[in-house]
Design a protein around this motif. Sequence first.
Motif, PDB file in Angstrom:
ATOM      1  N   ARG A 110       0.790  -1.313  -0.009  1.00  0.00           N
ATOM      2  CA  ARG A 110       0.062  -0.011   0.078  1.00  0.00           C
ATOM      3  C   ARG A 110       0.814   1.224  -0.022  1.00  0.00           C
ATOM      4  NH1 ARG A 110      -3.005   0.935   6.100  1.00  0.00           N
ATOM      5  NH2 ARG A 110      -1.099   2.043   6.848  1.00  0.00           N
ATOM      6  N   LEU A 111       0.371   2.316  -0.533  1.00  0.00           N
ATOM      7  CA  LEU A 111       1.042   3.508  -0.486  1.00  0.00           C
ATOM      8  C   LEU A 111       1.184   4.250   0.776  1.00  0.00           C
ATOM      9  CD1 LEU A 111      -0.558   5.555  -3.169  1.00  0.00           C
ATOM     10  CD2 LEU A 111       1.658   4.778  -3.338  1.00  0.00           C
ATOM     11  N   ARG A 112       2.212   4.701   1.415  1.00  0.00           N
ATOM     12  CA  ARG A 112       2.483   5.500   2.626  1.00  0.00           C
ATOM     13  C   ARG A 112       1.573   6.528   2.771  1.00  0.00           C
ATOM     14  NH1 ARG A 112       8.966   5.091   4.330  1.00  0.00           N
ATOM     15  NH2 ARG A 112       9.260   3.001   3.610  1.00  0.00           N
ATOM     16  N   PRO A 113       1.038   6.925   3.814  1.00  0.00           N
ATOM     17  CA  PRO A 113       0.194   7.982   4.042  1.00  0.00           C
ATOM     18  C   PRO A 113       1.184   9.295   3.628  1.00  0.00           C
ATOM     19  CG  PRO A 113       0.308   6.701   6.002  1.00  0.00           C
ATOM     20  CD  PRO A 113       1.253   6.227   5.100  1.00  0.00           C
ATOM     21  N   ASP A 114       0.286  10.327   3.315  1.00  0.00           N
ATOM     22  CA  ASP A 114       1.080  11.288   2.902  1.00  0.00           C
ATOM     23  C   ASP A 114       1.801  12.184   3.811  1.00  0.00           C
ATOM     24  OD1 ASP A 114      -0.343  11.464   0.518  1.00  0.00           O
ATOM     25  OD2 ASP A 114      -2.009  12.781   1.021  1.00  0.00           O
ATOM     26  N   GLY A 115       3.156  12.722   3.448  1.00  0.00           N
ATOM     27  CA  GLY A 115       4.210  12.941   4.335  1.00  0.00           C
ATOM     28  C   GLY A 115       5.117  12.083   4.917  1.00  0.00           C
ATOM     29  N   GLN A 116       4.626  10.881   4.882  1.00  0.00           N
ATOM     30  CA  GLN A 116       5.597   9.758   5.542  1.00  0.00           C
ATOM     31  C   GLN A 116       6.652   9.158   4.440  1.00  0.00           C
ATOM     32  OE1 GLN A 116       3.577   7.074   7.886  1.00  0.00           O
ATOM     33  NE2 GLN A 116       2.199   8.426   9.100  1.00  0.00           N
ATOM     34  N   GLU A 117       6.406   9.496   3.136  1.00  0.00           N
ATOM     35  CA  GLU A 117       7.530   9.179   2.110  1.00  0.00           C
ATOM     36  C   GLU A 117       8.867   9.577   2.618  1.00  0.00           C
ATOM     37  OE1 GLU A 117       5.187  11.143   1.564  1.00  0.00           O
ATOM     38  OE2 GLU A 117       3.472  10.511   0.244  1.00  0.00           O
ATOM     39  N   ASN A 118       9.746   8.711   2.020  1.00  0.00           N
ATOM     40  CA  ASN A 118      11.256   9.162   2.079  1.00  0.00           C
ATOM     41  C   ASN A 118      11.865   8.803   0.857  1.00  0.00           C
ATOM     42  OD1 ASN A 118      12.183   6.323   2.110  1.00  0.00           O
ATOM     43  ND2 ASN A 118      11.730   6.446   4.299  1.00  0.00           N
ATOM     44  N   LYS A 119      13.242   9.167   0.793  1.00  0.00           N
ATOM     45  CA  LYS A 119      13.918   9.024  -0.709  1.00  0.00           C
ATOM     46  C   LYS A 119      14.507   7.715  -0.796  1.00  0.00           C
ATOM     47  CE  LYS A 119      15.259  13.990  -0.557  1.00  0.00           C
ATOM     48  NZ  LYS A 119      16.306  14.942  -0.647  1.00  0.00           N
ATOM     49  N   MET A 120      14.302   6.705   0.035  1.00  0.00           N
ATOM     50  CA  MET A 120      14.584   5.414  -0.261  1.00  0.00           C
ATOM     51  C   MET A 120      14.058   4.975  -1.519  1.00  0.00           C
ATOM     52  SD  MET A 120      14.451   3.300   3.509  1.00  0.00           S
ATOM     53  CE  MET A 120      13.288   2.269   2.636  1.00  0.00           C
ATOM     54  N   PRO A 121      14.643   3.919  -2.269  1.00  0.00           N
ATOM     55  CA  PRO A 121      13.881   3.504  -3.518  1.00  0.00           C
ATOM     56  C   PRO A 121      12.346   2.982  -3.288  1.00  0.00           C
ATOM     57  CG  PRO A 121      16.076   2.863  -3.724  1.00  0.00           C
ATOM     58  CD  PRO A 121      15.915   3.533  -2.115  1.00  0.00           C
ATOM     59  N   THR A 122      12.146   2.330  -2.247  1.00  0.00           N
ATOM     60  CA  THR A 122      10.840   1.832  -1.740  1.00  0.00           C
ATOM     61  C   THR A 122      10.022   2.855  -0.788  1.00  0.00           C
ATOM     62  OG1 THR A 122      11.928   0.526  -0.135  1.00  0.00           O
ATOM     63  CG2 THR A 122      11.641  -0.742  -2.066  1.00  0.00           C
ATOM     64  N   GLY A 123      10.577   4.228  -0.767  1.00  0.00           N
ATOM     65  CA  GLY A 123      10.078   5.057   0.112  1.00  0.00           C
ATOM     66  C   GLY A 123       8.794   5.607  -0.187  1.00  0.00           C
ATOM     67  N   GLU A 124       7.906   5.144  -0.980  1.00  0.00           N
ATOM     68  CA  GLU A 124       6.709   5.533  -1.326  1.00  0.00           C
ATOM     69  C   GLU A 124       5.676   4.545  -1.006  1.00  0.00           C
ATOM     70  OE1 GLU A 124       5.971   8.051  -5.195  1.00  0.00           O
ATOM     71  OE2 GLU A 124       7.763   6.979  -5.515  1.00  0.00           O
ATOM     72  N   ILE A 125       6.162   3.237  -0.649  1.00  0.00           N
ATOM     73  CA  ILE A 125       5.287   2.350  -0.381  1.00  0.00           C
ATOM     74  C   ILE A 125       5.484   1.518   0.973  1.00  0.00           C
ATOM     75  CG2 ILE A 125       4.488   1.778  -2.695  1.00  0.00           C
ATOM     76  CD1 ILE A 125       6.962  -0.653  -0.884  1.00  0.00           C
ATOM     77  N   GLU A 126       4.748   0.724   1.717  1.00  0.00           N
ATOM     78  CA  GLU A 126       4.900  -0.162   2.630  1.00  0.00           C
ATOM     79  C   GLU A 126       4.006  -1.422   2.506  1.00  0.00           C
ATOM     80  OE1 GLU A 126       3.958   2.353   5.946  1.00  0.00           O
ATOM     81  OE2 GLU A 126       1.596   2.164   5.696  1.00  0.00           O
ATOM     82  N   VAL A 127       4.440  -2.403   3.533  1.00  0.00           N
ATOM     83  CA  VAL A 127       3.588  -3.477   3.211  1.00  0.00           C
ATOM     84  C   VAL A 127       3.034  -3.859   4.529  1.00  0.00           C
ATOM     85  CG1 VAL A 127       3.933  -6.120   3.009  1.00  0.00           C
ATOM     86  CG2 VAL A 127       5.327  -4.928   1.642  1.00  0.00           C
ATOM     87  N   LEU A 128       1.550  -4.212   4.343  1.00  0.00           N
ATOM     88  CA  LEU A 128       0.865  -4.269   5.565  1.00  0.00           C
ATOM     89  C   LEU A 128       0.950  -5.833   6.024  1.00  0.00           C
ATOM     90  CD1 LEU A 128      -1.165  -3.491   7.918  1.00  0.00           C
ATOM     91  CD2 LEU A 128      -3.140  -3.774   6.258  1.00  0.00           C
ATOM     92  N   ALA A 129       1.724  -6.363   6.850  1.00  0.00           N
ATOM     93  CA  ALA A 129       1.688  -7.641   7.259  1.00  0.00           C
ATOM     94  C   ALA A 129       0.544  -8.194   7.753  1.00  0.00           C
ATOM     95  CB  ALA A 129       2.759  -7.824   8.345  1.00  0.00           C
ATOM     96  N   GLU A 130       0.600  -9.473   6.953  1.00  0.00           N
ATOM     97  CA  GLU A 130      -0.631 -10.218   7.323  1.00  0.00           C
ATOM     98  C   GLU A 130      -0.390 -11.537   8.206  1.00  0.00           C
ATOM     99  OE1 GLU A 130      -2.797 -10.895   3.565  1.00  0.00           O
ATOM    100  OE2 GLU A 130      -3.061  -8.883   3.399  1.00  0.00           O
ATOM    101  N   SER A 131       0.649 -12.099   7.801  1.00  0.00           N
ATOM    102  CA  SER A 131       1.254 -13.433   8.608  1.00  0.00           C
ATOM    103  C   SER A 131       2.757 -12.979   8.386  1.00  0.00           C
ATOM    104  CB  SER A 131       0.840 -14.545   8.044  1.00  0.00           C
ATOM    105  OG  SER A 131       1.332 -14.665   6.496  1.00  0.00           O
ATOM    106  N   VAL A 132       3.577 -13.553   9.644  1.00  0.00           N
ATOM    107  CA  VAL A 132       4.888 -13.680   9.653  1.00  0.00           C
ATOM    108  C   VAL A 132       5.565 -15.009  10.045  1.00  0.00           C
ATOM    109  CG1 VAL A 132       6.880 -12.784  10.943  1.00  0.00           C
ATOM    110  CG2 VAL A 132       5.157 -11.015  10.099  1.00  0.00           C
ATOM    111  N   GLU A 133       6.254 -15.506   9.552  1.00  0.00           N
ATOM    112  CA  GLU A 133       7.061 -16.786   9.932  1.00  0.00           C
ATOM    113  C   GLU A 133       8.537 -16.502  10.245  1.00  0.00           C
ATOM    114  OE1 GLU A 133       8.367 -21.117   8.437  1.00  0.00           O
ATOM    115  OE2 GLU A 133       6.997 -19.832   7.009  1.00  0.00           O
ATOM    116  N   ILE A 134       9.001 -16.596  11.412  1.00  0.00           N
ATOM    117  CA  ILE A 134      10.279 -16.565  11.853  1.00  0.00           C
ATOM    118  C   ILE A 134      11.024 -17.679  11.648  1.00  0.00           C
ATOM    119  CG2 ILE A 134      11.735 -16.316  14.096  1.00  0.00           C
ATOM    120  CD1 ILE A 134       9.337 -14.888  15.460  1.00  0.00           C
ATOM    121  N   LEU A 135      12.012 -17.409  10.473  1.00  0.00           N
ATOM    122  CA  LEU A 135      12.934 -18.369  10.039  1.00  0.00           C
ATOM    123  C   LEU A 135      14.154 -18.780  10.898  1.00  0.00           C
ATOM    124  CD1 LEU A 135      12.575 -17.559   6.225  1.00  0.00           C
ATOM    125  CD2 LEU A 135      11.259 -19.306   7.465  1.00  0.00           C
ATOM    126  N   ASN A 136      14.576 -17.816  11.592  1.00  0.00           N
ATOM    127  CA  ASN A 136      15.656 -18.058  12.495  1.00  0.00           C
ATOM    128  C   ASN A 136      15.867 -16.762  13.271  1.00  0.00           C
ATOM    129  OD1 ASN A 136      18.191 -19.094  13.407  1.00  0.00           O
ATOM    130  ND2 ASN A 136      19.029 -19.566  11.501  1.00  0.00           N
TER     131      ASN A 136
END
Length: 581
Positions: A110-136
């Motif tokens: 999803r897009l980050r809320p207005d004003g929370q973007e940064n200059k990282m290559p992925t700085g316009e988006i984020e991923v809303l976690a639905e599940s997490v598996e701890i591998l190590n």
Amino acid sequence: MLLGGWNKRVQRGFPGPGWKNTTQQIMSMLNIDLSFRSHTCGELRPADVGEEVTLCGWVQYLRQDLFVIMRDFSGLAQILIPQDEDKMNLKTALCDLPPESVIRVKGTVRLRPDGQENKMPTGEIEVLAESVEILNVCRKLPFEIKDFVKKSESLRMQYRYLDLRSSQMQYNLRLRSQLVMKMREYLCNVHGFVDVETPTLFKRTPGGAKEFVVPSREPGRFYSLPQSPQQFKQLLMVAGIDRYFQLARCYRDEGSKPDRQPEFTQVDIEMSFVDQAGIRGLIEGLVQYSWPVEKDPVSTPFPCITYEKAMKDYGVDKPDTRFAMKLMDISKTFHNTEIEFLKDALNQPGGCIQAICIPDGAKHLKGKDHESLNFHSPDFHYFLPQRPLLGKLRLQCAELLESSGVAVRDPSAFHFLWVVDFPLFLPKEEDPDQLESAHHPFTAPLPEDAHLLYSLPHKVRGQHYDLVLNGCEIGGGSIRIHKASDQQHVLETILKEDPSLLSHLLEALDSGAPPHGGIALGLDRFLSIIVGAPSIRDVIAFPKSFRGHDLMSRAPDFVSEDELKSYHIAVNWPYIKAHIC
């Protein structure tokens, strides 16, 4: 899903700067779908909004109990931790994870809320976690995997598998892989070279750097690890291979020489029926073809100067031509001097007085700088050639000016230079009446000097050529002696070496050897200059320390007396053995 993800990656030019939409790129994209992730962390963009993704990687850090910054080789992705009551177990699992733990996250882009973007290559988006598996889960590490965290080189070497996670080391090794791939493509597909592997267990050879010896199970007999595949590649020319290359592992027991490694990699090349202009043209094309696209393009042909001019103008046979400050002949100024040592110098055959002009030197260099420039050498004698000392002084002046904030050498510039017409032989330091090879004993003389080989060998110039980049030698080669009689004369009469040690090569040359020549490029040094690394250790995955040790595995190590018996070797163990074993 497979084609959809693939099409988006083609449009974006994944995985990063310098990649083109080629067959190799498409295959690399498809290969991602062979793993249990759908995307890499650094490739997600606004075009992926709404897509369900699976990411795998390391926990870079946790922020405000709201975000996990996740990392893999391609970059960073921000994972939004759900704050819903029914997702509290997921939040607890993520918030308790130490940095550098390995996780798999499934979620929606999803897009980050207005004003929370940064200059990282992925700085316009984020991923809303639905599940997490701890591998190590990661233990407490000796240092943080962050670019701004400074580590001593010894610590980096000891925990090299952690150091390699840094973005700079990832970039260096991946650029190395891309460069090698393009070199192979150029040599094989464009010019018809054959990739041939040569042995790394060989025999001791005369001259050159010290070799590592390897014991065999036959009493008193040892292999040597080759300094280079020099003899093998000449033998391949005799065999009619015609055009050979190899990414060759080479070995030199050079102890603690700065910025050297006991094992290193050469781009090793040999051709039949070629002159040095042909070899130089091939290498210029190779460099141009494989040059990283994110760097300014390389123009050819490269400038070319003689060894004599290099020494006259720069005092060194591998001059840094990114700045001027050439050596100047000021002999006329002292034509009527009464200063005795200057008069003596001018009265010597070919004697002259040279100096370096430092632009605005009086303005930028202070008293302490003048002190450091008072160059004293234990080998200094007014009647011996002093150009190499002036060459060192020239470089020292450039460093002092740069430390004062003066722009002398452009760090983003790449100045290539060919140096040619080296002396074929030089006097030995320990015995000036005895000659040694300036390059190696297989180098052919210049055609116009060939008649001097049997009468005045010290005056012969060789068909030897060095490739220099920003004041560093990154490659060297020559046209070879292809007649057995000339090769035997060089070994036996001029160099006073036992020709029987090279009887296999002499017999081969006498069996219809074609004219041939080649070159070897130092891949490690070439890469280190391209990426601006201070040491070649920064472009080698698992290098040795300054003393030639592997600080991670603690090699070299002791071998027990029982294990040495089968090699018929007895060791006079040092005293420390009792404390180590």
